[in-house]
Design an enzyme around this catalytic site. Sequence first.
Site, short mmCIF file in Angstrom:
data_model
loop_
_atom_site.label_atom_id
_atom_site.label_comp_id
_atom_site.label_asym_id
_atom_site.label_seq_id
_atom_site.Cartn_x
_atom_site.Cartn_y
_atom_site.Cartn_z
N SER A 161 4.58 -2.18 5.78
CA SER A 161 4.23 -3.45 6.75
C SER A 161 5.35 -4.35 5.57
O SER A 161 5.35 -4.83 5.07
CB SER A 161 3.02 -3.76 6.71
OG SER A 161 2.63 -4.64 6.97
N ALA A 180 -1.78 -7.26 0.13
CA ALA A 180 -1.62 -6.63 -1.22
C ALA A 180 -1.88 -4.57 -1.81
O ALA A 180 -1.25 -3.95 -1.82
CB ALA A 180 -3.15 -6.29 -1.61
N SER A 181 -2.52 -3.89 0.00
CA SER A 181 -1.90 -2.67 0.18
C SER A 181 -1.09 -2.23 0.36
O SER A 181 -0.54 -1.06 0.49
CB SER A 181 -3.78 -2.52 0.99
OG SER A 181 -3.57 -2.57 2.66
N LYS A 182 -0.25 -2.63 1.76
CA LYS A 182 0.64 -2.29 1.90
C LYS A 182 1.76 -2.59 1.05
O LYS A 182 3.36 -1.75 1.01
CB LYS A 182 0.99 -3.12 3.50
CG LYS A 182 -0.37 -2.61 4.52
CD LYS A 182 0.05 -1.14 4.79
CE LYS A 182 -1.15 -0.51 5.98
NZ LYS A 182 -0.34 1.00 5.76
N TYR A 232 -5.10 -6.54 3.06
CA TYR A 232 -4.02 -5.75 3.77
C TYR A 232 -2.53 -5.51 3.17
O TYR A 232 -2.07 -4.92 3.29
CB TYR A 232 -4.07 -6.70 5.23
CG TYR A 232 -2.98 -5.33 6.37
CD1 TYR A 232 -3.76 -4.02 6.66
CD2 TYR A 232 -1.78 -5.96 6.37
CE1 TYR A 232 -2.13 -3.13 7.54
CE2 TYR A 232 -0.74 -5.20 6.96
CZ TYR A 232 -1.48 -4.00 7.69
OH TYR A 232 -0.68 -3.34 8.33
#
Length: 179
Positions: free
Chosen positions: A62, A77-79, A75
Amino acid sequence: GRLDSLALVAGILHDARSVEEMPLEDWDRVLDVNLRGPFLVSRALIPLLKRNRGSAIVTIGSWYGRLGHAFFGAYCASKAGVIVLTQVLAEELAPAGVRVNSVSPGNVDTPMHHKALTDEATERGVSYDEVREVEWAKIPLGRPSPPADIANAVVFLCSGAANSITGASLDVNGGVLLR
């Protein structure tokens, strides 16, 4: 016994909250789906992919994984993790002829995007239309991408037309983040 392409299309969002106010359960849920899921599926299917020189993995990152955005810490950090995991896999699997790339969408015209706009409007105490106008004004093409544009990028990266591309993250974001 054969796998040519693996598209790891995972993504959930949490309610717009500051890191200080985010429940640990929300953090864990987003990281589990967005990052742990692609890791586990990749790990399980790499043996099949390695049997077929020229196979490909495509993950979904993202533009929010390229820099931090307030109220969307888990979100982002995860992407970011997905993008780096993609690079790690690309380096590890290149000797076996497996290409690994990521697509990093911007705003995509999906219910998840509209919910994020609604949540941000609520968090900031403004209307949905105000947030939408501000966010869409940041997109040089003036609109969120249709989901088909993301799918087309995944198909391209899985195809022979991308035979020399590995470890890349293709920005499909209407120009919202120019690099």
